[in-house]
Design an enzyme around this catalytic site. Structure first.
Site, PDB file in Angstrom:
ATOM      1  N   ASP A  46       0.855  -1.042   0.029  1.00  0.00           N
ATOM      2  CA  ASP A  46       0.071  -0.016   0.050  1.00  0.00           C
ATOM      3  C   ASP A  46       0.851   1.224  -0.005  1.00  0.00           C
ATOM      4  OD1 ASP A  46      -3.020   1.088   0.641  1.00  0.00           O
ATOM      5  OD2 ASP A  46      -1.497   2.328   1.758  1.00  0.00           O
ATOM      6  N   TYR A  51       2.586   9.928   0.122  1.00  0.00           N
ATOM      7  CA  TYR A  51       3.692   9.427   0.529  1.00  0.00           C
ATOM      8  C   TYR A  51       5.022   9.818  -0.018  1.00  0.00           C
ATOM      9  CZ  TYR A  51       0.083   6.405   2.582  1.00  0.00           C
ATOM     10  OH  TYR A  51      -1.179   5.834   3.021  1.00  0.00           O
ATOM     11  N   LYS A  76      -2.930   5.945  -3.925  1.00  0.00           N
ATOM     12  CA  LYS A  76      -4.233   6.889  -3.652  1.00  0.00           C
ATOM     13  C   LYS A  76      -4.048   8.468  -4.224  1.00  0.00           C
ATOM     14  CE  LYS A  76      -4.072   4.641   0.727  1.00  0.00           C
ATOM     15  NZ  LYS A  76      -2.543   4.462   0.850  1.00  0.00           N
ATOM     16  N   HIS A 109      -8.195   9.789  -1.725  1.00  0.00           N
ATOM     17  CA  HIS A 109      -7.078   9.458  -0.297  1.00  0.00           C
ATOM     18  C   HIS A 109      -8.159  10.213   0.900  1.00  0.00           C
ATOM     19  CE1 HIS A 109      -3.077   9.209   1.379  1.00  0.00           C
ATOM     20  NE2 HIS A 109      -3.903   8.933   2.287  1.00  0.00           N
ATOM     21  N   LYS A 231       2.847  -1.060   9.225  1.00  0.00           N
ATOM     22  CA  LYS A 231       3.900  -0.483   8.515  1.00  0.00           C
ATOM     23  C   LYS A 231       5.270  -0.478   9.434  1.00  0.00           C
ATOM     24  CE  LYS A 231       6.949   3.286   8.773  1.00  0.00           C
ATOM     25  NZ  LYS A 231       7.379   4.032   9.825  1.00  0.00           N
ATOM     26  N   SER A 232       6.344  -1.093   8.880  1.00  0.00           N
ATOM     27  CA  SER A 232       7.562  -1.231   9.811  1.00  0.00           C
ATOM     28  C   SER A 232       8.818  -0.858   8.855  1.00  0.00           C
ATOM     29  CB  SER A 232       7.699  -2.452  10.810  1.00  0.00           C
ATOM     30  OG  SER A 232       8.717  -2.172  11.500  1.00  0.00           O
ATOM     31  N   ARG A 237      10.439  -6.609  12.853  1.00  0.00           N
ATOM     32  CA  ARG A 237       9.013  -6.113  12.970  1.00  0.00           C
ATOM     33  C   ARG A 237       8.231  -6.583  11.839  1.00  0.00           C
ATOM     34  NH1 ARG A 237       9.230  -0.587  16.502  1.00  0.00           N
ATOM     35  NH2 ARG A 237      10.193  -1.450  18.244  1.00  0.00           N
ATOM     36  N   ASN A 241       5.166  -9.039  12.306  1.00  0.00           N
ATOM     37  CA  ASN A 241       3.845  -8.571  11.874  1.00  0.00           C
ATOM     38  C   ASN A 241       2.953  -9.317  10.870  1.00  0.00           C
ATOM     39  OD1 ASN A 241       3.996  -6.175  13.494  1.00  0.00           O
ATOM     40  ND2 ASN A 241       4.627  -4.786  11.736  1.00  0.00           N
TER      41      ASN A 241
END
Length: 275
Positions: A46, A51, A76, A109, A231-232, A237, A241
């Protein structure tokens, strides 16, 4: 490698229920971080024009060696591009940045009702959808009244509504509204930017399950039927996750986490946010 369960959207497109979020990952780190996620087993990425890291996502998708048909990529529309022609140009820019032939999912968005007519924006997305360059279209941060208005002036029902969801903001009303209309819920900020991880109830559930607090919260999302993308930026992590498919929370644990709701946002209120 663990297979991620997939959900079927209202147009028949299959979407992996667990994805990898790239919000706040610096552009110069996005390719390598996304490659780590893909190596771990994620197949749903995503991103967003906002971003600033679509290029890195696209590079990772092209470089990973995985068949494009086995990957699901979302982006988005940025908030500056709600007029029809602006939206069409913004989509072209997104595709150039990603360097991909098609996109799996493209979202508005934010509704930004004070900055223009999001129904006009949606009609532009419908044009893109009919062109075949995107497999599904949807919205993000839309409330039920936004969705009602959209339904009165459009032909395509959004495939998803990506909203802030976590144990402190369970969004049961928005999720139920979407379910009634065949709109899947995607959860952003699924652990409330870490705020829920120190909650005593979450810690108790995690100890009982022999898992980390983040893992039990992500499992809570999955069992509720949310599409979720933590998110990481660290491999450990990212891998933790992803390691959420070999255990389940019982009804009591699910209820303990759901009971934490206090309608507390970490991000903007969609009815007040102006972009």
């Amino acid at each position: 490698m663990t297979a991620v369960p997939a959900l079927t959207l209202n147009n028949g497109v299959r979407i992996p229920q667990l994805g990898f979020g790239t919000y706040q990952i610096p552009p110069e780190e996005t390719r390598e971080t996304t490659l780590v996620a893909l190596e771990t087993g994620y197949r749903h990425i995503d991103t967003a024009e906002m971003y600033g890291n679509e290029k890195g996502v696209g590079q990772a998708v092209r470089d990973c060696g995985i068949d494009r048909a086995d990957l699901f990529v979302t982006s988005k529309l940025d908030n500056h591009a709600h007029a029809r022609d602006d939206a069409l140009r913004a989509f072209d820019t997104t595709m150039r940045e990603l360097g991909l032939d098609y996109l799996d999912l493209f979202l508005i968005h934010w509704p930004l009702p004070g900055r223009g007519d999001f129904v006009e924006t949606w009609k532009a997305l419908e044009e893109i959808y009919r062109s075949g360059r995107v497999k599904a279209i949807g919205v993000s941060n839309f409330q039920p009244h936004h969705l009602r208005r959209l339904s009165q002036g459009s032909d395509v029902v959004p495939a998803v509504n990506q909203i802030e969801v976590h144990p402190y903001l369970t969004q049961d009303d928005v999720r139920a509204f979407g379910t009634e209309r065949g709109i899947a819920t995607e959860a952003w900020s699924p652990i409330a930017r870490g705020k829920v991880l120190d909650d005593p109830a979450v810690e108790r559930v995690a100890r009982a399950a022999g898992r980390t607090p983040a893992q039990v919260v992500l499992r809570w999302h999955l069992q509720r039927g949310d599409i979720v993308f933590p998110k990481s930026a660290t491999r450990k992590r990212i891998e933790q996750n992803f390691d959420v498919f070999d255990f389940a929370l019982d009804e009591g644990a699910m209820g303990q986490i759901s009971a934490l709701n206090r309608d507390e946002r970490t991000g903007p209120d969609p009815d007040r946010f102006t972009g």
